[in-house]
Design an enzyme around this catalytic site. Structure first.
Site, PDB file in Angstrom:
ATOM      1  N   ASP A   1      -2.525  -5.424  -1.656  1.00  0.00           N
ATOM      2  CA  ASP A   1      -4.159  -6.135  -0.885  1.00  0.00           C
ATOM      3  C   ASP A   1      -4.379  -6.715  -0.099  1.00  0.00           C
ATOM      4  O   ASP A   1      -3.420  -7.179   0.713  1.00  0.00           O
ATOM      5  CB  ASP A   1      -4.267  -6.415  -2.027  1.00  0.00           C
TER       6      ASP A   1
ATOM      7  N   SER B   1     -10.251  -5.451  -0.106  1.00  0.00           N
ATOM      8  CA  SER B   1     -10.535  -5.205  -1.358  1.00  0.00           C
ATOM      9  C   SER B   1     -11.556  -4.389  -1.926  1.00  0.00           C
ATOM     10  O   SER B   1     -11.473  -3.176  -1.749  1.00  0.00           O
ATOM     11  CB  SER B   1      -9.654  -6.689  -1.634  1.00  0.00           C
TER      12      SER B   1
END
Length: 628
Positions: free
Chosen positions: A521, A409
């Site tokens: 993510d 991320s």
């Protein structure tokens, strides 16, 4: 057991040790033939191998009449190649007088060649003598036998077990093997190191009509005169299969020259990257997925390797915590082979008792005294990711090298820019000024509220449209497969597109299509990618964990999503952090949604790193053997 122990006086057998003789003897039998009896017939398939003990025999070929090829005396042998390959005997052997032989099948012949170097030499020398005594057919048989014997060592060491696994991919692979066993044209097996390409090639050969003929291997990475060696091996494998390993190392024109003339031999290529092969050759391609993309198979393989090592009940000796960690590791360096090493090393370290996480040893093996490779695992955390900059800043200041970066991320976002050459000063100047509209744009619900395509342009503004292999520092990121929920390692292709995938917050940002996957993510599966850094070759991993405990009600929708991700990933995080050598946990407070606090977050990251400098340097010194 043969009738007479004096068989050991036979020249070919006398050099066997007592231990080797005990192993071989049960596979031998004594045969007796009267004058005029036929020992083996020309054209007979898969005959036994004979060594004459007494008497003489005539070896001749039937070509419109009996043409004598050789006279066989005690110590001579008969039927080596048909016994080895299951092929046809090229001559008839008839007893001239009463003949006594010691005979064995393929298993016994292979064991003799395995146990006795002098026996192997005798076989080769006998074939050389036969060249001068026979016709062109004998020359061809010698070529075949010599190639087979040269590969006996490799064949012995490359014992393939069953194809273990119950994943969807493995079920499809078994079907593909059945289909390919019926084909004749060239096949290209594509996959990373250690995924089982050679194993699959062997399974296809064994299931095909060519199974009675040789399966030979040529390594494109270890041959000088490729054309000459290929011609030699292709003749020896005639009727069977020849596997060209590392074929992607060859220039396209040479690969074309090798493949085009072969018609009687099946060719299977193994490559890591798809080679440029002309369409006219009609090469069928089969891709083998890496182990990390079929995690359902990892527990089955781990148990199989323990059983292979002699553990009677593998499920009882491998703790659930250790199994979880084994299943989460990416195995970038060796896939199935690397998993086998990890499991068997853990068995040794456990002393045959319960295998715990403390017994697991992941990562590379290096020379004693050499400097360890330092990896950083940069975790998720949205705008709190500015703290990663503070950690990297301190490492530069105290001369702790960063050899490898793995990110999830925002950790992927910061890690990619740093690996691409961005200086710390640029982060400190730019991050506090970043606006979300530079990274995302609104999209239509219900799939998401925004998409992050602009993030790719933002990344490329600073490091350009680079691919992973172009980065000055080795880097990889983690995303989550939106369909299967499994981790997906991003280490190929354009870096900026991979960063979009790793940072696509589920429920808020639209999933990203990347390499035929739908990705979101990576924080849900690997919030701090320690295992990835280890798998990339890091000896010491410094993990930067930006997670924070939930404090009261979220103030906005995005904070609610981020809190949910933190809660979901908490258990995974605790397991994975056990692999880290040093864990930094900057105290950053609650989730933020703007980058205005970046300067403060950088300072907190600096503070956490400075407090750990002594520990990190000591870890490095101990790893190099400079401290006890």
């Amino acid at each position: 057991m043969p009738e007479n122990a004096d068989l050991r006086q036979c020249p070919i057998l006398r050099n066997l040790s007592d231990e080797d003789w005990k192993a071989v003897a049960p596979l031998l039998s004594v045969r007796e033939y009267e004058q005029g009896a036929v020992l083996v017939n020309q054209g007979e398939l898969g005959v036994d191998f004979h060594i004459l003990i007494s008497g003489t025999a005539d070896r001749h070929r039937e070509q419109g009449g009996a043409i004598q090829v050789a006279k066989l005396d005690p110590g001579s042998h008969v039927g080596a190649m048909p016994c080895l390959t299951g092929g046809a005997m090229e001559a008839t052997v008839v007893a001239e007088s009463s003949v006594r032989t010691v005979a064995t099948g393929r298993e016994g012949l292979l064991m003799l060649m395995d146990k006795s170097a002098s026996f192997r030499r005798e076989m080769i020398e006998a074939m050389v003598r036969r060249i001068n005594e026979s016709n062109d057919k004998v020359v061809e048989e010698y070529t075949r036998s010599f190639a087979v014997m040269r590969q006996l060592e490799t064949e012995r060491q490359a014992r393939f077990g069953d194809l273990v696994g119950s994943s969807r991919f493995m079920r499809q692979l078994r079907v593909e093997i059945t289909v390919q066993a019926l084909q004749e044209g060239p096949l290209c097996l594509i996959g990373e190191k250690g995924v089982g390409k050679s194993h699959v090639a062997a399974e296809i050969h064994a299931a095909s009509r060519r199974a009675e003929y040789p399966l030979l291997t040529v390594d494109a990475g270890g041959i000088g005169d490729m054309l000459e060696q290929w011609e030699f091996q292709a003749r020896a494998a005639k009727g069977g299969t020849i596997v060209l390993e590392q074929a992607d190392l060859l220039p396209p024109d040479l690969l074309y020259r090798l493949l085009r003339p072969l018609t009687e031999t099946r060719v299977i290529l193994t490559v890591q990257q798809k080679p440029d092969i002309p369409q006219e050759l009609k090469v069928y391609e089969l891709e083998l997925v890496p182990l990390r993309e079929r995690q359902d198979d990892i527990p089955l393989l781990a148990h199989a390797f323990l059983a292979e090592a002699g553990v009677p009940h593998p499920g009882d000796i491998l703790s659930q915590e250790a199994l979880n960690m084994i299943a989460a590791f990416p195995y970038l360096a060796g896939n199935v082979r690397e998993l086998k090493r990890v499991v068997q090393d853990a068995l040794l370290l456990s002393g045959g008792r319960i295998i715990r996480t403390s017994h697991l040893r992941f990562g590379s093996v290096r020379e004693p005294g050499s400097r360890p490779k330092i990896g950083v695992a940069l975790g998720s955390g949205s705008v709190r990711g500015a703290a990663h900059v503070g950690v990297l800043k301190v490492m530069e200041q105290v001369d702790i090298p960063v050899d490898i970066i793995a990110g999830t991320s925002v950790g992927a976002f910061i890690g990619a820019l740093y690996a691409g050459g961005q200086p710390i000063s640029a982060f400190e100047r730019v991050l506090p000024t970043v606006l979300w509209r530079q990274l995302v744009k609104p999209t239509l619900p219900p799939r998401a509220f925004v998409h992050n395509h602009p993030m790719a342009r933002f990344v490329e503004k600073y490091i350009g449209p680079v691919h992973f292999e172009d980065l000055p520092i080795p880097f990889a990121a983690v995303a989550s497969d939106a369909v299967s929920g499994e981790a997906y390692v991003l280490n190929k292709g354009r870096v900026s597109h991979a960063i979009c995938a790793s940072t696509a917050i589920p429920g808020f940002m639209r999933p990203v299509k990347y390499h035929n996957r739908v990705l979101v993510d990576g924080a849900v599966v690997h919030p701090v990618p320690v295992a990835l850094a280890k798998s990339m070759g890091a000896d010491i991993v410094i993990a930067v964990d930006l997670s924070t405990p939930a404090r009261g009600e979220p103030k906005h929708f995005v904070a609610s999503i981020l809190n949910t991700i933190d809660i979901m990933s908490a258990k995974i995080l605790n397991d994975e952090l056990q692999l880290a050598d040093v864990v930094l946990n900057p105290q950053l407070g609650t989730n933020q949604v703007t980058f205005k606090a970046s300067a403060a977050f950088i300072e907190v990251g600096e503070q956490a790193a400075r407090e750990a400098v002594t520990t990190i340097k000591r870890k490095i010194a101990v790893s190099m053997g400079r401290l006890g």
